[in-house]
Design a protein around this motif. Structure first.
Motif, short mmCIF file in Angstrom:
data_model
loop_
_atom_site.label_atom_id
_atom_site.label_comp_id
_atom_site.label_asym_id
_atom_site.label_seq_id
_atom_site.Cartn_x
_atom_site.Cartn_y
_atom_site.Cartn_z
N ARG A 201 0.83 -1.20 0.00
CA ARG A 201 0.00 0.00 0.00
C ARG A 201 0.87 1.26 0.00
O ARG A 201 0.53 2.27 -0.63
CB ARG A 201 -0.93 0.00 1.21
CG ARG A 201 -2.10 -0.97 1.11
CD ARG A 201 -3.09 -0.57 0.01
NE ARG A 201 -3.67 0.74 0.24
CZ ARG A 201 -4.83 0.96 0.84
NH1 ARG A 201 -5.55 -0.06 1.27
NH2 ARG A 201 -5.30 2.18 0.99
N MET A 202 2.00 1.21 0.71
CA MET A 202 2.92 2.35 0.71
C MET A 202 3.50 2.56 -0.68
O MET A 202 3.57 3.70 -1.18
CB MET A 202 4.05 2.10 1.71
CG MET A 202 3.60 1.98 3.15
SD MET A 202 4.96 1.46 4.23
CE MET A 202 4.04 0.84 5.65
N LEU A 203 3.90 1.46 -1.33
CA LEU A 203 4.42 1.56 -2.70
C LEU A 203 3.34 2.09 -3.63
O LEU A 203 3.61 2.95 -4.48
CB LEU A 203 4.90 0.17 -3.17
CG LEU A 203 5.36 0.08 -4.63
CD1 LEU A 203 6.55 1.00 -4.89
CD2 LEU A 203 5.70 -1.36 -4.99
N GLY A 204 2.11 1.61 -3.47
CA GLY A 204 1.02 2.06 -4.32
C GLY A 204 0.74 3.55 -4.20
O GLY A 204 0.48 4.22 -5.20
N GLU A 205 0.82 4.07 -2.97
CA GLU A 205 0.58 5.50 -2.77
C GLU A 205 1.59 6.34 -3.53
O GLU A 205 1.23 7.32 -4.20
CB GLU A 205 0.65 5.83 -1.28
CG GLU A 205 0.36 7.29 -0.99
CD GLU A 205 0.35 7.60 0.51
OE1 GLU A 205 0.69 8.74 0.87
OE2 GLU A 205 0.02 6.69 1.30
N MET A 206 2.86 5.94 -3.48
CA MET A 206 3.90 6.69 -4.19
C MET A 206 3.80 6.49 -5.70
O MET A 206 4.01 7.42 -6.48
CB MET A 206 5.28 6.26 -3.68
CG MET A 206 5.54 6.65 -2.23
SD MET A 206 7.23 6.29 -1.66
CE MET A 206 7.19 4.48 -1.61
N ALA A 207 3.44 5.26 -6.12
CA ALA A 207 3.36 4.97 -7.56
C ALA A 207 2.22 5.73 -8.24
O ALA A 207 2.34 6.12 -9.40
CB ALA A 207 3.19 3.47 -7.77
N VAL A 208 1.12 5.94 -7.53
CA VAL A 208 0.01 6.70 -8.10
C VAL A 208 0.43 8.15 -8.32
O VAL A 208 0.09 8.77 -9.34
CB VAL A 208 -1.23 6.62 -7.19
CG1 VAL A 208 -2.30 7.62 -7.63
CG2 VAL A 208 -1.81 5.21 -7.22
N GLU A 209 1.19 8.71 -7.38
CA GLU A 209 1.65 10.09 -7.51
C GLU A 209 2.75 10.22 -8.56
O GLU A 209 2.81 11.21 -9.29
CB GLU A 209 2.19 10.58 -6.15
CG GLU A 209 1.13 10.72 -5.08
CD GLU A 209 0.10 11.77 -5.39
OE1 GLU A 209 0.47 12.86 -5.89
OE2 GLU A 209 -1.11 11.51 -5.16
N HIS A 210 3.61 9.19 -8.64
CA HIS A 210 4.76 9.25 -9.57
C HIS A 210 4.89 7.91 -10.29
O HIS A 210 5.70 7.07 -9.89
CB HIS A 210 6.04 9.57 -8.82
CG HIS A 210 5.98 10.81 -7.98
ND1 HIS A 210 5.81 12.06 -8.52
CD2 HIS A 210 6.03 10.98 -6.64
CE1 HIS A 210 5.78 12.96 -7.55
NE2 HIS A 210 5.90 12.33 -6.40
N PRO A 211 4.13 7.66 -11.36
CA PRO A 211 4.19 6.38 -12.07
C PRO A 211 5.38 6.29 -13.01
O PRO A 211 5.28 6.57 -14.21
CB PRO A 211 2.86 6.36 -12.84
CG PRO A 211 2.55 7.80 -13.08
CD PRO A 211 3.09 8.56 -11.90
N VAL A 212 6.54 5.94 -12.48
CA VAL A 212 7.76 5.85 -13.28
C VAL A 212 8.29 4.42 -13.21
O VAL A 212 8.09 3.71 -12.22
CB VAL A 212 8.84 6.84 -12.80
CG1 VAL A 212 8.40 8.26 -13.06
CG2 VAL A 212 9.14 6.64 -11.32
#
Length: 452
Positions: free
Chosen positions: A60-71
């Motif tokens: 869930r932590m990874l998902g939160e960052m990935a939604v903001e910055h999908p790189v």
């Protein structure tokens, strides 16, 4: 953080969903879980539940960052941005190294799985054929990878669900045979035959079953509409853990006495063989081979994207930044396949002896990647608060979940020192980090000299 324009967003929502479901359902669950069952007995169900809860929080932590910055650089890019360049360097190279070792493991496992039909077939031949097939597939374009991985993941998930359904029918007596009931977890020493210590020790092998689950983060850079598809894919993790991991292992310990398990054969195949369902065991072994190829396919994709991201960040040779007209980082892909191909040689020289060594190395490397994600999220959330920005997709229980996950990972490293097969990996873990730190400073010094 800029969006990478060199890659192509050809990964559809259904691709991402299925990759999320199938990214880590491979050798760890189908083959490696036998060691965990030996260590904890039926209580291994609790081990999977505990580890699964921690992994869910981390994802869930990874998902939160990935939604903001999908790189495509994923957690390496986040570590570089939110912790610092050195952390990004360590995280990126460590994950790249993980994909290489996991790739070698899956190539090795493919040979072990083929022993079911052809015990005299050299493992290196199976490894070589698998390597060439997957490399050619990944050279086409990301759509080819995604479509293939969709169907490979679909097959292994369908087989696992079928195994669970059939297992429930056998336990409840819905087949011609008498109901098994709960006898296999109430007898043979009961549910806790190895006590609390057995549960703790088994957590190390159980974590290996979750290895690679974070690779979905590297697909974010090539996903269509990541703000919509990523949350759905990440949210599916909890169901994956409940149904596939906990459900699958529960059926295994219900169908067969736990002390009959070994580390040389898949507990799933051994259970069906013990019950006399030979044809089903044969079919499931085919699925396990598919699972190994699926994870190898994902590691080939993910590792090449991570190496390219490191090059884009000035932390790897610039030649790996190039992509072809179809958005494939060909140089990074071929370089990684060359390194993973060393498993062919290792299986030729040391056949049957490298599987457990690779498993131990992978657990240690995964601890670094997962810890990096948790720490990056701590820094990310603090920065978002400072900027007055509210993430659209939030991880629960911040920051308590972050500290809980870090404490759990530290405990796993301590437990590794108590297991003979993992001791060397536990010792090598800090040495590996120190080596990466030293390489970072050497590279910085070389850069300063080049400028001068």
């Amino acid at each position: 953080m800029e969006i990478d324009e060199g890659l192509q967003r050809k990964m559809k929502s259904r691709h991402l969903q299925m990759i999320a479901f199938g990214s880590s359902i491979g050798t760890g669950l189908f083959l490696g879980s036998g060691a965990a069952i030996q260590q904890a007995g039926p209580a291994v169900i609790l081990s999977f539940a505990i580890a699964g809860f921690v992994i869910y929080l981390m994802m869930r932590m990874l998902g939160e960052m990935a939604v903001e910055h999908p790189v495509s650089g994923s957690f390496s890019a986040y570590a570089r941005t939110y912790i610092g360049p050195l952390a990004g360097f360590i995280t990126g190279w460590n994950w790249w190294f993980t994909t290489i070792v996991v790739g070698m493991l899956e190539l090795t496992a493919a040979g072990t799985i083929m022993d079911f039909w052809y015990p005299d077939l050299p493992h290196w031949i199976t490894a070589l054929v698998t390597l060439v097939l997957v490399m050619v597939l990944n050279l086409v374009h990301v759509g080819a990878f995604a479509e293939t991985e969709f169907w490979l993941s679909f097959l292994k998930i369908a087989a696992l669900i079928l195994m669970i359904v059939v297992g429930i029918a056998i336990v409840l007596g819905m087949t011609p045979e008498p109901a098994l009931g709960l006898s296999n977890i109430t007898e043979h020493g009961g549910f806790f035959p190895m006590g609390t210590y057995g549960i703790l020790i088994s957590l190390v092998a159980v974590l290996f079953a979750f290895g690679g689950i974070e690779s979905i983060g590297t697909a974010a850079g090539e996903a269509e509409d990541p703000a919509e598809t990523l949350p759905r894919a990440i949210n599916s993790v909890i169901w994956r853990i409940l149904v596939f991991y906990i459900g699958g292992i529960s059926i295994i310990v219900l169908l067969s006495p736990w002390e009959h398990m070994d580390t040389a054969t898949s507990p799933f195949v051994r259970t069906l063989t013990t019950l006399g369902i030979t044809s089903a065991a044969t079919g499931l072994n085919i699925i396990i081979l598919v699972a190994a190829m699926s994870v190898f396919n994902t590691m080939t994709f993910s590792g090449s994207r991570m190496l390219r991201d490191l090059a884009l960040g000035g932390q790897a040779p610039n030649l790996f930044t190039a992509t072809n007209a179809k958005g494939v980082p060909v140089r990074a892909l071929l370089f990684n396949c060359l390194l993973m191909g060393s498993a062919v040689l290792l299986n030729y020289l040391f056949e049957g002896r490298i599987l457990i060594i690779l498993i131990a190395i992978i657990v240690g490397a995964e601890i670094i990647s997962w810890s990096s994600i948790v720490i990056s999220h701590l820094k990310f959330r603090k920065l978002m608060k400072t900027q007055g920005h509210e993430p659209s997709y939030r991880a629960p229980l911040y920051p308590l979940a972050n500290y809980f996950c870090l404490a759990f990972f530290a405990m796993i490293v301590v437990l590794m020192t108590r297991l003979a097969d993992y001791q060397q990996a536990a010792i090598a873990l800090p040495l590996w980090v120190l080596a990466l730190v030293a390489l970072w400073f050497v590279r910085k010094a070389a850069g300063r000299r080049a400028k001068a």
